[in-house]
Design an enzyme around this catalytic site. Structure first.
Site, mmCIF file in Angstrom:
data_model
loop_
_atom_site.group_PDB
_atom_site.id
_atom_site.type_symbol
_atom_site.label_atom_id
_atom_site.label_comp_id
_atom_site.label_asym_id
_atom_site.label_seq_id
_atom_site.Cartn_x
_atom_site.Cartn_y
_atom_site.Cartn_z
ATOM 1 C CB SER A 554 -0.890 0.007 1.250
ATOM 2 O OG SER A 554 -1.524 1.255 1.424
ATOM 3 C CE1 TYR A 567 -4.504 -2.206 4.851
ATOM 4 C CE2 TYR A 567 -3.628 0.013 4.515
ATOM 5 C CZ TYR A 567 -4.092 -1.191 4.003
ATOM 6 O OH TYR A 567 -4.140 -1.381 2.649
#
Length: 677
Positions: A554, A567
């Site tokens: 990401s 995350y």
């Protein structure tokens, strides 16, 4: 015309639907009838024949070649003799009626020259058993009387068509013939009669073999070579699959299939299996896919794994030397170059069969043909002795100029043809888009997901089990991960490309993030990626063919944003795994790269699971406007979709970036704060 073609298609589909009648894509059928020639307005006699490469069970009118009967039969006047009969194949193009349709097969002359309206040429196991028996001619008379006539082996072509026409003329009482070393041909005045006669020949041969078979035609049970229990044999198959796939791909990459059919296991448990396997297949359709003979392990199924691995490597070297000698013994100055010396079939006693081909369907069909060959061997040995055509004749088929021309006409392979991909979290969102793109690029795909039903449904959308399968996998459990890798090895022979995509996210601030939140996200993405990479790397190293591991990380791996501690931290972990594994696995030719998406809202499983609502609240926008919001803050102003991430995976793992590893590719439409530096 319409009724003749309709009846032919129906007959063909019925015959091809039963594997006792013929093998996949094997045999051909025909019908003769009249049509109006649009160029003259006059009736013209035609023959419709199943075209080259088609399958009877799935035949449609588009798979037929339509030819003018008078022109095909007129070729006899210009036939230059058996030494130049290959020239007649090109001449068939001048006999075609109309546009479209399939290319005429090598057996077209047989169908046109036989003087009855309907002809079937099939490859039933029972018929091939008679055709390959040492005293096949005598057996044909004994079994069928004068209703079926023996035709000695001749390579398919114009001369064989002439031979069968003469047999049919000289034996008006006959309903068909046994083609030595090859199969059967039947004919009839109507489509129904032709089908009835084909089935009568096949069922009569089956019944005779069943009634007169000697006990244990494949020999007595061989001590220690019986089948392992199902779980044990599949475990052993998974242990050796990657090594075998690498050996079978020495000359060019191959896809594999594992098959532990009872027919294979029984054959390998019998004392005569090594002798018979060395004789190889006989029917041309068989050995064009299976090669002239298989490679056979000469150890019991439960032999120590290190001993098995060492022996497989030795046998492979011996097989290559033997095949090279076969080629050099029979090749002439104008023979096509040797296409490869690796086995297409590997038999492992107690375990089963591994078959190989350029794609999964080809590998599967090769395995089916190997079973056909075993059935023919059993039938021939039950009545007499199995005696296939000679190696010299096999070579004339395998390296036939016409076969080579057919291979040269094959379309260019897609970028990922022959590659096997395992994608985690692939039943939806980004993972599903990646699986879809890789399948479109020609790869075989295993869709791994926590939800088995969804994984199987997603796989079914991509095509048959030759294209994709779905498996259940909780990436946080090492046993689940190993089972998914093993399923990949057994389904497609090996693995080349692994995508660590499984993930989830909980958008919470530091003080709101619980220990359970932290552990869950790290278990799925950090630990899960590690477990998948570790299990896959073992197979990739055993295989020795290089490969790719891709992490879907990401932009958060490098970008510090609010309310995202767990995350983002786990994504940073994944990003560094890419660097670490690229450094470690490069010596094995394995490339490890990452992709850093951002703002993939539409179609994303993570966003649909509550993440979207949380992020929308953080940024003060409506959830349905979140994708537009993300796009608006990028340099390009474009929304990122799952397909854009899939495109990056395709490029990263394709041939154009073969020298790239350790790279992180942003797919975020340009987030300056996440630039890599």
């Amino acid at each position: 015309m319409d009724q003749a073609v309709s009846d032919l298609i129906s007959r063909s589909n019925r015959l091809g639907a039963d594997p006792r009648n013929t093998n996949f894509a094997g045999g051909n059928t025909s019908a003769k009838g009249s049509d109006t020639d649009p160029a003259t307005g006059r009736p013209v006699e035609l023959v419709w024949v199943k075209g080259s490469g088609g399958d009877l069970g799935t035949l449609t009118p588009a798979g037929l070649a339509a030819l003018r009967l008078d022109r095909v039969r007129g070729l006899e006047a210009v036939y230059p003799g058996v030494e130049r009969e290959d020239e007649m194949v090109a001449a068939l193009d001048y006999c075609l009626h109309g546009k479209g349709g399939a290319a005429p097969s090598i057996d077209t002359a047989m169908h046109a020259l036989v003087e009855l309206p309907h002809v079937d040429h099939l490859h039933p196991d029972a018929g091939i058993a008679i055709a390959t028996a040492a005293d096949g001619e005598a057996l044909t008379r004994q079994i069928f009387g004068d209703r079926v006539v023996w035709v000695p082996w001749r390579r398919p072509g114009f001369q064989l068509g002439l031979d069968i026409r003469e047999v049919q003329r000289a034996n008006p009482q006959a309903v068909g013939c046994i083609l030595g070393g090859h199969g059967i041909t039947a004919w009839g005045a109507t489509s129904a009669e032709c089908e009835e006669r084909s089935l009568w020949i096949i069922r009569t041969a089956e019944a005779y073999i069943a009634e007169h078979a000697k006990p244990e035609p494949l020999g007595a049970p061989l001590p220690g070579f019986g089948p392992l229990e199902p779980e044990a044999r599949r475990a052993r198959a998974a242990e050796i699959a990657a090594q075998l796939r690498g050996l079978a791909s020495t000359d060019r990459p191959m896809v594999g299939r594992f098959n532990d059919d009872e027919v294979v296991l029984d054959f390998l448990s019998r004392s005569e299996h090594a002798r018979l396997a060395a004789l190889g297949s006989s029917c041309p359709d068989h050995f064009l896919r299976t090669k002239v003979k298989p490679m056979v392990l000469d150890l019991p199924g439960d032999a120590p794994i290190d001993e098995v691995r060492a022996r497989l490597a030795e046998l492979h070297a011996e097989y290559r030397a033997d095949y090279t000698a076969y080629y050099e013994r029979h090749a002439s100055a104008d023979s096509p170059a040797m296409r490869g010396a690796d086995p297409a079939i590997v038999l492992v006693p107690g375990v089963g069969m591994f078959s190989y081909g350029k794609d999964s369907q080809t590998a599967r069909v090769a395995g089916e043909f190997a079973i056909n060959a075993i059935n023919a061997m059993r039938g021939a040995e039950a009545l007499s002795a199995y005696q296939p055509i000679s190696d010299a004749e096999k070579f004339r088929i395998e390296y036939w100029a016409l076969e080579e021309a057919k291979l040269q006409r094959m379309p260019k392979a897609r970028s990922h043809a022959g590659r096997v991909a395992l994608v985690t979290g692939a039943a939806s969102g980004i993972g599903k888009a990646i699986a879809t793109r890789l399948a479109a690029d020609g790869a075989c795909v295993v869709i791994a997901d926590l939800d088995l039903a969804k994984a199987q449904a997603a796989a079914a959308e991509l095509g048959s089990s030759d294209v994709a399968i779905g498996v259940q996998c909780d990436v946080t459990k090492a046993d689940d991960v190993q089972a998914a890798v093993d399923a990949t090895l057994l389904a497609f022979g090996g693995v080349d490309l692994v995508v660590n995509n499984a993930g989830l996210s909980l958008s919470r601030s530091l003080l709101e993030t619980t220990e359970a939140d932290w552990d869950l996200q790290h278990d799925v993405m950090s630990k899960g990626s590690f477990l998948v990479a570790r299990a896959a790397a073992r197979a990739l190293i055993d295989q020795g063919m290089g490969g790719d591991i891709v992490y879907i990380s990401s932009k958060n791996a490098v970008f510090a944003g609010p309310n995202n501690i767990a995350y983002s931290a786990t994504k940073a972990d994944q990003a560094h795994q890419v660097r670490l594994l690229a450094a470690e696995l490069g010596q094995h030719g394995v490339r490890v790269n990452g992709i850093n998406p951002d703002g993939v809202v539409r179609g994303s499983g993570i966003f649909a699971g509550g993440w979207g609502a949380s992020r929308a609240e953080v940024y003060g926008v409506k959830e349905e406007e979140l994708g537009k919001y993300y796009a608006g803050r990028t340099l390009l102003g474009l929304e990122v979709l799952p397909e854009h991430v899939a495109n990056a995976v395709s490029v990263l793992t394709g041939p154009d970036l073969s020298h790239t590893t350790g790279l992180h590719v942003p797919v975020d439409s340009g987030v300056a704060a996440a630039f890599l530096r």
